[in-house]
Design an enzyme around this catalytic site. Structure first.
Site, mmCIF file in Angstrom:
data_model
loop_
_atom_site.group_PDB
_atom_site.id
_atom_site.type_symbol
_atom_site.label_atom_id
_atom_site.label_comp_id
_atom_site.label_asym_id
_atom_site.label_seq_id
_atom_site.Cartn_x
_atom_site.Cartn_y
_atom_site.Cartn_z
ATOM 1 N N GLU A 112 0.946 -1.135 0.035
ATOM 2 C CA GLU A 112 0.120 -0.129 0.013
ATOM 3 C C GLU A 112 0.737 1.116 0.130
ATOM 4 O OE1 GLU A 112 -2.361 -0.543 3.295
ATOM 5 O OE2 GLU A 112 -3.635 -1.891 2.412
ATOM 6 N N SER A 156 19.353 -7.513 -9.084
ATOM 7 C CA SER A 156 17.887 -7.598 -10.180
ATOM 8 C C SER A 156 18.440 -8.647 -11.138
ATOM 9 C CB SER A 156 17.785 -6.086 -10.597
ATOM 10 O OG SER A 156 16.924 -5.415 -9.578
ATOM 11 N N HIS A 163 3.166 -10.057 -9.831
ATOM 12 C CA HIS A 163 4.741 -10.291 -9.584
ATOM 13 C C HIS A 163 5.438 -9.218 -8.828
ATOM 14 C CE1 HIS A 163 8.784 -11.313 -10.594
ATOM 15 N NE2 HIS A 163 8.949 -10.129 -11.276
ATOM 16 N N SER A 164 4.890 -8.159 -9.124
ATOM 17 C CA SER A 164 5.357 -6.919 -8.448
ATOM 18 C C SER A 164 4.700 -5.628 -8.456
ATOM 19 C CB SER A 164 6.891 -6.529 -8.844
ATOM 20 O OG SER A 164 6.617 -5.838 -9.999
#
Length: 432
Positions: free
Chosen positions: A108, A193, A322-323
């Site tokens: 959030e 990443s 996923h993200s």
């Protein structure tokens, strides 16, 4: 006389010698003798046998999925009952609830623009079982959905928040995206990443442990999407041929970033690839925390005692996007996600098991969840108030001694900051 001339002369004077030698060789390596030999003698396939039937192999028997408890939390075989104390089980469950609360708050927060990026573990909380099975000195290479592993190993909520905010107390000094955690104290290598780069690194680290004679192992986490990268194959082959004590833990959640498994690969999942590399392999129910716990403990024994790699394929389902950069409704229906959440929830399974043991009351969840959320929000608020890391950290930790070119760049930056402090908002950063 040259050797070639001598050899030619002898052959000329003995015209039948070469032919006789050829006949003797033919008798020794005759087709009839080869047919009688069952095992292949070629060095590249020593366990193969000869066959007179031309047949292309396209599949093997499906690898079974190990399960300890069903979706209602009932242990299916008493011999598999987890050998853990009440306190250990309750601590694991509290971490599952805390992870869930942290994911909700930070997801959030990203939507509100307060942090730049986040990834949740909704539907994959049972991964914590693998962390519970490890030794504190074992080394961990994560991908980016292993917050539960860190939580189980002792990473604090404050440390999570500091990293996601990239503030002055962030262990990474603000150099990484949110959720790219790392901590030397907990032997958790900093996440990067690029997909799958940690796999060959983990094999190399495990090889170093073997050479040291250490009775520790490495565990390397990745998703089934990463198993499509070349680094996956390089890492597994290296570990297998060198005998590296490493556990490769594949979270097969069915969708990688946004591609359903049926479009990612053919064959029997990721587990069959481990067998192809000669690696001890097991497939487990990835929503069953005790199946994961048992499999990881057994895998660790193999890795440490036999100096061998092990592959665990944990079958699970990613309930979340996923993200925060993904909208999973583009490649699957919302109903599918809702059905999975109700049908097979790792937290619900663990709670049902605890209740059947008499170790948890039905009303306890609400109290623990409320307390966990309060702790998360407190750490979140504190992290948000801290300044960004000192600007000098941009020039540190790469070279032992700062080279002249980098020193000049640092001087230029300092001059600009001194000249235009308001423009660069220098008060937002910690002082040097």
């Amino acid at each position: 006389m040259q050797a070639s001339a001598l050899f030619g002369g002898l052959c000329a004077t003995r015209p039948f010698a070469a032919a006789a030698a050829a006949r003797r060789a033919a008798r020794h390596f005759s087709t009839a003798r080869a047919q009688a030999r069952k095992k292949v003698m070629f060095p590249g396939a020593l366990t193969s046998e000869y066959s007179h039937e031309l047949r292309f192999a396209s599949s093997v028997q499906p690898i079974p999925t190990y399960q300890v408890m069903d979706t209602d939390g009932r242990v299916l075989d008493a011999a598999n009952e987890p050998q853990v104390t009440r306190e250990e089980a309750q601590a694991i469950y509290r971490n599952m609830l805390t992870l869930n609360a942290m994911d909700q708050v930070l997801y959030e927060a990203q939507r509100q623009g307060r942090i730049s990026f986040y990834m949740t573990s909704f539907g994959e909380e049972a991964l914590i079982g693998s962390a519970a099975a490890l030794d504190a000195k074992d080394m961990v290479f994560g991908q980016y959905r292993e917050a539960g592993v860190l939580l189980q190993r002792g990473f604090t909520l404050t440390q999570f928040m500091n990293q996601c905010y990239s503030n002055e107390r962030d262990l990474g000094k603000g150099r990484q995206m949110p959720i790219h955690y790392g901590t030397k104290d907990l032997r958790f290598q900093t996440i990067s990443s690029p997909l799958a780069t940690q796999i060959p690194q983990a094999a190399g680290a495990a090889y170093a442990l073997r050479r040291e004679g250490s009775k520790q192992c490495v565990i390397c986490y990745f998703g089934e999407g990463a198993a499509s990268e070349g680094d996956f194959h390089a890492g597994l082959n290296m570990a297998a041929t060198l005998g590296c004590p490493v556990i490769f833990y594949c979270r097969n959640n069915g969708y990688a970033i946004s591609t359903p498994a049926v479009e990612q690969y053919r064959g029997d999942g990721i587990a069959s690839r481990g067998i192809g590399y000669g690696i001890d392999t097991v497939r487990v129910d990835g929503n069953d925390i005790w199946a994961i716990y048992a499999a990881t403990r057994a895998a660790r024994r193999i890795a440490v005692e036999q100096n061998k790699p092990v592959l665990i394929e944990a079958m699970t389902y990613r309930v979340s996007h996923h993200s925060t950069s993904d909208d999973s409704s583009a490649y699957r229906s919302k109903k599918e996600v809702e059905d999975w959440s109700k049908r097979d929830n790792p937290i619900a399974r663990m709670r049902a098991w605890l209740e059947q043991k008499g170790w948890w009351a039905q009303g306890d969840d609400a109290e623990i969840s409320k307390s966990a959320k309060a702790e998360v929000l407190a750490a979140f608020a504190a992290a948000e108030k801290l300044k960004k890391p000192a600007i000098r950290h941009m020039f540190e930790d790469v070279y032992d001694e700062v080279p002249p070119a980098l020193a000049r760049e640092r001087a230029e930056v300092e001059a600009l900051l001194n000249k235009y402090p308001d423009y660069y908002q220098v008060n937002d950063y910690a002082r040097n």
